[in-house]
Design an enzyme around this catalytic site. Structure first.
Site, PDB file in Angstrom:
ATOM      1  N   GLY A  18       0.783  -1.225   0.000  1.00  0.00           N
ATOM      2  CA  GLY A  18       0.000   0.000   0.000  1.00  0.00           C
ATOM      3  C   GLY A  18       0.812   1.270   0.000  1.00  0.00           C
ATOM      4  O   GLY A  18       0.257   2.359  -0.108  1.00  0.00           O
ATOM      5  N   GLU A  67      20.646   5.874  -8.133  1.00  0.00           N
ATOM      6  CA  GLU A  67      19.791   4.744  -8.529  1.00  0.00           C
ATOM      7  C   GLU A  67      19.033   5.063  -9.820  1.00  0.00           C
ATOM      8  O   GLU A  67      18.921   4.224 -10.715  1.00  0.00           O
ATOM      9  CB  GLU A  67      18.803   4.410  -7.411  1.00  0.00           C
ATOM     10  CG  GLU A  67      17.884   3.247  -7.770  1.00  0.00           C
ATOM     11  CD  GLU A  67      16.933   2.867  -6.645  1.00  0.00           C
ATOM     12  OE1 GLU A  67      16.047   2.030  -6.887  1.00  0.00           O
ATOM     13  OE2 GLU A  67      17.075   3.406  -5.522  1.00  0.00           O
ATOM     14  N   GLY A 116       6.372  -9.424 -35.368  1.00  0.00           N
ATOM     15  CA  GLY A 116       5.158 -10.193 -35.592  1.00  0.00           C
ATOM     16  C   GLY A 116       4.910 -11.178 -34.461  1.00  0.00           C
ATOM     17  O   GLY A 116       5.191 -10.896 -33.292  1.00  0.00           O
TER      18      GLY A 116
END
Length: 379
Positions: free
Chosen positions: A131, A244, A341
C-alpha cells in the site's frame, strides 16, 4: 553508435573487456537455470566477487575495486549488453553498498564490506511496503529503541534479492509522528530471530530476480546497526536515489541500442510478400525513429553520467534521465515487438524477453509519475 563516447577513461574501458568476457562466459550460459530456479546461484555471486565485478567503486581497503561510478557504469552496461536478466549484482553493489561506504562508521565498514565485496554477503534494501508504493514518507515499519537494541516490526514487499539476501537495509520509522523527519536506516542480518521471508513473488518478467515479501516481528538488532544518524534516513535516501535513477537510465540506453541491433538483423532476414520486412517503408521509418531516439538517449545519459562523476548530478536531472530514457525505451520496444510479428510474443526471442523484463523500468526507482512531479517542481 554515431555518438563518440568521451565520458569513460582508459581504466574504465580496460574493465569493460573483462566484464564483457565474464558475463558472456559465466552468466549468459546460466541464465536459463537462474530463471528456472528463480534466483542467481551463490557460486555466481562468489565468481563475480573473485573477478572483482562486485562493488567496483568501494575503496580497496574494504575489499572493493577502488574505482569510481564510471567503473560501476561499465559493469552495468556490460551486464545488459549481454542480455543478463535479474542478476541483482548492481542493486547489491551500486545501490545498497554505497550507503554503507558513505554513512557507515569505520567499524561497520570493516565488519561488513569485505564479505559484501566478495559476494559472500548479499545485500537488499527494503523500502516499499504493502500500500506504500513510491511514498517513502508513508513507511509504517517501526524501529523502537530498547536499551542497546532496535526492535523492528513491520512488513515490506517487492524486495529484490529478497530470498537471497544475508543483510538488508531496512527503512524504518524511528519517530512515527515526525513524517519524513522520523525515518532511519537500519541494517538487519537475515538470521535474526523474528525475521521471516514471505512469498517469492511471481513477476511479469525477470524470473531470476528473487523478489519477495519480508516480515519483521520484534526483530532485535544492535543499536550499532543504525546507518548514519537517527531520523535522518529520508535525506540520505534522497541523496542516493539520484544514483539509482541514473543507473536505470544507463541500462535503458544500453538496452535500446542492443534491441535495435537485434531488430534490424531480424527484419532484414525475415521474408514476407516476396521480400523482407526491411523492404517496407514503415519498417525502415520505425527503426529510423528508434535509431534517432537511441542516439539522443545515449547523448543525454552520457552527459548526466559525466555530471555524476563530477558529483554535480541533481535529483531533478536524475529524474529527467530516468523518466525520459525509460519512456523512450518502452515506446521503441513496443514498436520492435510489433516488427517481429508473432515471434515478438515468443519468450525464446530476446525481444519478447526484453518486453517483459524492461516494463518495470518505468516503475522502479520511483514511478515515472513521481519523476514528472519532481521535474515539474523546477519549472
Amino acid at each position: 553508435m554515431e555518438v563518440t563516447r568521451t565520458v569513460f577513461r582508459e581504466d574504465h574501458e580496460m574493465l569493460r573487456e573483462s566484464a564483457r568476457r565474464f558475463f558472456e562466459r559465466e552468466c549468459a550460459p546460466r541464465q536459463a537455470q537462474w530463471d528456472a530456479d528463480g534466483r542467481v546461484d551463490r557460486e555466481s555471486w562468489l565468481k563475480a566477487g573473485r573477478e572483482g565485478l562486485l562493488c567496483v567503486a568501494i575503496p580497496t581497503e574494504y575489499g572493493g575495486g577502488g574505482g569510481d561510478f564510471g567503473h560501476s557504469a561499465v559493469v552495468l552496461e556490460e551486464t545488459h549488453r549481454a542480455g543478463i536478466s535479474g542478476s541483482g549484482f548492481s542493486l547489491h553493489s551500486d545501490i545498497v553498498a554505497p550507503y554503507i561506504a558513505r554513512l557507515g562508521t569505520e567499524e561497520q565498514k570493516q565488519r561488513w564490506l569485505p564479505d559484501i565485496c566478495a559476494g559472500k554477503t548479499i545485500l537488499a534494501v527494503a523500502i516499499t511496503e504493502p500500500g506504500g508504493g513510491s511514498d517513502v514518507k508513508a513507511c509504517r515499519t517501526t524501529a523502537v529503541r530498547n536499551g542497546d537494541e532496535w526492535v523492528i516490526n513491520g512488513s515490506k514487499t517487492f524486495i529484490s534479492n529478497g530470498t537471497s539476501a544475508d543483510m538488508i537495509m531496512v527503512i524504518c520509522k524511528t519517530d512515527p509522528a515526525a513524517g519524513a523527519k522520523g525515518v532511519s536506516l537500519i541494517m538487519v542480518e537475515t538470521n535474526r530471530a523474528g525475521f521471516r521471508r514471505g512469498r517469492k513473488l511471481h513477476k511479469v518478467g525477470q524470473p531470476a530476480a528473487d523478489t519477495a515479501e519480508l516480515f519483521f516481528d520484534n526483530v532485535r538488532v544492535p543499536a550499532s546497526n543504525l546507518l548514519g544518524e537517527v531520523n535522518q534516513g529520508f535525506g540520505y535516501l534522497m541523496q542516493e536515489l539520484a544514483q539509482e535513477r541514473l543507473i536505470i537510465a544507463l541500462y535503458a540506453a544500453v538496452a535500446l541500442e542492443r534491441l535495435l541491433g537485434i531488430t534490424v538483423d531480424y527484419v532484414k532476414e525475415r521474408k514476407a510478400f516476396g521480400g523482407t520486412i526491411w523492404d517496407f517503408q514503415n519498417t525502415r521509418f520505425k527503426l529510423a525513429d528508434a535509431k534517432a531516439h537511441a542516439v539522443a538517449i545515449r547523448t543525454m545519459v552520457d552527459y548526466y553520467l559525466g555530471e555524476h562523476l563530477r558529483r554535480k548530478l541533481t535529483v531533478n536531472e536524475a529524474a529527467i534521465a530516468k523518466m525520459h530514457a525509460t519512456e523512450t525505451l518502452w515506446k521503441c520496444l513496443d514498436d520492435m515487438v510489433q516488427l517481429h510479428g508473432g515471434y515478438g510474443y515468443m519468450l525464446e526471442y530476446p525481444i519478447a524477453r526484453a518486453f517483459t523484463d524492461y516494463r518495470v523500468s518505468r516503475v522502479v526507482g520511483g514511478a515515472n509519475e513521481v519523476m514528472r512531479d519532481l521535474i515539474a517542481r523546477k519549472l
